[in-house]
Design a protein around this motif. Structure first.
Motif, PDB file in Angstrom:
ATOM      1  N   GLN A   1     -10.338   2.065  -5.314  1.00 10.25           N
ATOM      2  CA  GLN A   1     -10.076   1.411  -6.589  1.00 10.25           C
ATOM      3  C   GLN A   1      -9.373   2.347  -7.561  1.00 10.25           C
ATOM      4  N   GLU A   2      -9.572   3.650  -7.398  1.00 11.32           N
ATOM      5  CA  GLU A   2      -8.925   4.600  -8.299  1.00 11.32           C
ATOM      6  C   GLU A   2      -7.417   4.570  -8.148  1.00 11.32           C
ATOM      7  N   LEU A   3      -6.925   4.382  -6.919  1.00  8.49           N
ATOM      8  CA  LEU A   3      -5.481   4.327  -6.707  1.00  8.49           C
ATOM      9  C   LEU A   3      -4.870   3.068  -7.319  1.00  8.49           C
ATOM     10  N   ILE A   4      -5.607   1.961  -7.239  1.00  7.82           N
ATOM     11  CA  ILE A   4      -5.092   0.717  -7.818  1.00  7.82           C
ATOM     12  C   ILE A   4      -5.033   0.821  -9.338  1.00  7.82           C
TER      13      ILE A   4
ATOM     14  N   ASN B   1      -6.145 -10.096  -6.323  1.00  8.50           N
ATOM     15  CA  ASN B   1      -6.973 -10.144  -5.117  1.00  8.50           C
ATOM     16  C   ASN B   1      -6.231  -9.566  -3.916  1.00  8.50           C
ATOM     17  N   ILE B   2      -4.916  -9.728  -3.872  1.00  9.12           N
ATOM     18  CA  ILE B   2      -4.135  -9.152  -2.776  1.00  9.12           C
ATOM     19  C   ILE B   2      -4.203  -7.631  -2.811  1.00  9.12           C
ATOM     20  N   LEU B   3      -4.126  -7.054  -4.002  1.00  8.76           N
ATOM     21  CA  LEU B   3      -4.190  -5.597  -4.113  1.00  8.76           C
ATOM     22  C   LEU B   3      -5.558  -5.061  -3.708  1.00  8.76           C
ATOM     23  N   GLN B   4      -6.605  -5.831  -3.925  1.00  2.00           N
ATOM     24  CA  GLN B   4      -7.946  -5.385  -3.535  1.00  2.00           C
ATOM     25  C   GLN B   4      -8.118  -5.343  -2.019  1.00  2.00           C
ATOM     26  N   GLU B   5      -7.282  -6.053  -1.280  1.00  2.00           N
ATOM     27  CA  GLU B   5      -7.406  -6.117   0.182  1.00  2.00           C
ATOM     28  C   GLU B   5      -6.423  -5.202   0.909  1.00  2.00           C
TER      29      GLU B   5
ATOM     30  N   ALA C   1       0.824  -1.206   0.000  1.00  2.05           N
ATOM     31  CA  ALA C   1       0.000   0.000   0.000  1.00  2.05           C
ATOM     32  C   ALA C   1       0.858   1.255   0.000  1.00  2.05           C
ATOM     33  N   GLU C   2       1.978   1.227   0.692  1.00  7.56           N
ATOM     34  CA  GLU C   2       2.888   2.371   0.693  1.00  7.56           C
ATOM     35  C   GLU C   2       3.444   2.614  -0.705  1.00  7.56           C
ATOM     36  N   GLY C   3       3.678   1.556  -1.452  1.00 14.09           N
ATOM     37  CA  GLY C   3       4.159   1.718  -2.816  1.00 14.09           C
ATOM     38  C   GLY C   3       3.121   2.351  -3.728  1.00 14.09           C
ATOM     39  N   ILE C   4       1.859   1.988  -3.562  1.00 14.78           N
ATOM     40  CA  ILE C   4       0.805   2.578  -4.388  1.00 14.78           C
ATOM     41  C   ILE C   4       0.625   4.049  -4.076  1.00 14.78           C
ATOM     42  N   VAL C   5       0.680   4.415  -2.802  1.00 15.28           N
ATOM     43  CA  VAL C   5       0.504   5.820  -2.422  1.00 15.28           C
ATOM     44  C   VAL C   5       1.628   6.678  -2.988  1.00 15.28           C
ATOM     45  N   ASN C   6       2.852   6.161  -3.006  1.00 17.67           N
ATOM     46  CA  ASN C   6       3.997   6.919  -3.501  1.00 17.67           C
ATOM     47  C   ASN C   6       4.216   6.791  -5.000  1.00 17.67           C
TER      48      ASN C   6
END
Length: 424
Positions: free
Chosen positions: A192-195, A124-128, A104-109
């Motif tokens: 979902q927008e961040l993913i 599925n891991i990214l959705q959680e 999650a820290e990687g997606i935010v940055n």
């Protein structure tokens, strides 16, 4: 093999003084600062990468693990080019949460993700993944951390009046002004927008291996070979090793490998005590570290070390990892019902901290650490057990202590005459 990790930034001579003569023949000395990209000056430039910062100890480029408390224990964060090994708890509850914090820290940055798993689809891991806390949620964060009190928390310590003046054991976390690392709400899922806006690569082992494929004899299992080839292709094709000159903006590759060493990966270290069976995993870690050392990437691995039959093999895995963190959950153990540990859900052990650009390894000044999963947050605190000195306990056990002191006899803390017991 080289063991020096790359920092990913150009060297800048910050301390050099430049003498300039003005029209009035007055010499002034100015400090040369880092060049900003986009200027016409041809001097050296300091390339900054989002979500990174240099270590104040050794200058190594660091990324956040997604848990600021863990960053502080590891010396400021996870060094780029290193491997963080997490020893899973028995039921893989809290180790899986740390794994998701890292992603999650990687997606935010805006970092690139590479998620590898043998039992769960990376999509599925990214959705959680947990949702990040925004800046306007600071009040809610403080209330959840500091106002989370049990009914017994208002009872003062009944020892001596001077102990009431001692400062309380606060939670391990950096100051709120630091923007390195974020806090996450474990009760919510990432938008979902961040993913969709993030760039990630998934490696699902059942999709990479065909059941009819004939595997030639090799020192590595077919799953490990496929994973190493997949990681190598991503590093080289997307220029994380610096070989792609067309890449204008540098970025970090965050690699997450789940349940490595389990039978799902085709490894038998959890099923046999044979010492030769562990060569597959050790060679995999050796090659993986070689890929990370020469690239702008950081890796986190979760491993069920409690299932490994040969305990001596764990030492080899530790030596081939840079940072090792162990999680010990209270679920299913005697400490789960022990009232002394009622405020904690488990213990966290810092097994190893990497030795980077130093002759000695950094050691944490805090040894006893406990963690707990609150309503929204996963917190790490110094393990502080309250003394069990209430009036009810002391009165009921007073006579029992006296009788036990008589049975122990002289030399075991018995007072003169044997009629008194040791009382605090």
């Amino acid at each position: 093999m080289a063991t020096v990790a790359t920092c990913g930034g150009d060297a800048v001579g910050v301390g050099s003084a430049v003498a300039t003569a003005s029209k009035s023949n007055v010499t002034s000395f100015q400090r040369r600062g880092p060049r900003v990209s986009g200027t016409n000056d041809s001097g050296p430039r300091l390339v900054s990468i989002t979500g990174t910062r240099p270590s104040v100890r050794n200058g190594q480029l660091l990324v956040s693990t997604g848990l600021p408390a863990l960053d502080q224990l590891l010396g400021g964060g996870l060094a780029v080019g290193t491997v963080l090994l997490i020893e899973e708890d028995k039921y893989n509850i809290y180790s899986s949460l740390l794994f998701k914090y890292f992603l999650a820290e990687g997606i935010v940055n805006g970092h690139t993700l590479l998620v590898a798993s043998a039992n769960e689809d990376p999509a599925n891991i990214l959705q959680e993944l947990p949702a990040p806390l925004l800046d306007n949620c600071k009040k809610e964060f403080d209330e959840d951390v500091y106002n989370h009190k049990t009914p017994e928390s208002n009872i003062k310590m009944k020892i001596a009046w001077r102990y009431q003046l001692l400062p309380k054991m606060e939670q391990i976390r950096p100051v709120s002004s630091s923007r390195f690392g974020h806090y996450y709400d474990a009760s919510k899922r990432i938008p979902q927008e961040l993913i969709e806006a993030s760039k990630w690569h998934g490696f699902f082992l059942p999709e990479k291996i065909s059941p009819t494929l004939k595997v030639e004899p090799c020192s590595l299992t077919h799953g490990y070979i496929k994973l190493l080839q997949f990681i190598q292709n991503i590093i080289y094709e997307e220029g994380f090793d610096g070989s792609n000159p067309q890449k204008k903006q540098k970025n970090i590759l965050r690699i997450g490998i789940q349940n490595l060493g389990s039978p799902l990966w085709g490894d038998d270290i959890c099923c046999t005590e044979n010492g030769d069976s562990g060569h597959n995993l050790t060679k995999f870690l050796y090659v993986l570290r070689g890929l990370l050392r020469t690239s702008l990437s950081a890796c986190i691995i979760t491993m069920p070390t409690h299932l490994i039959q040969n305990k001596a093999f764990i030492a080899h895995v530790t030596n081939l990892s840079d940072t090792v963190v162990g999680l010990e959950s209270f679920i299913g153990s005697e400490r789960e019902t022990n009232p002394l540990y009622k405020d904690y859900h488990g213990l966290i052990h810092i097994r190893q901290i990497p030795r980077l650009n130093n002759l000695v390894c950094d050691e944490s000044d805090v040894k006893d650490l406990g963690f707990k999963l609150k309503r929204k947050l996963f917190t790490i605190e110094r393990l502080h057990l309250p003394p069990d000195l209430s009036d009810t306990v002391s009165r009921s056990s007073k006579q029992d202590l006296a009788e036990s002191a008589k049975r122990l006899g002289p030399g075991c803390g018995m007072m003169a005459g044997g009629k008194k017991h040791l009382d605090f």
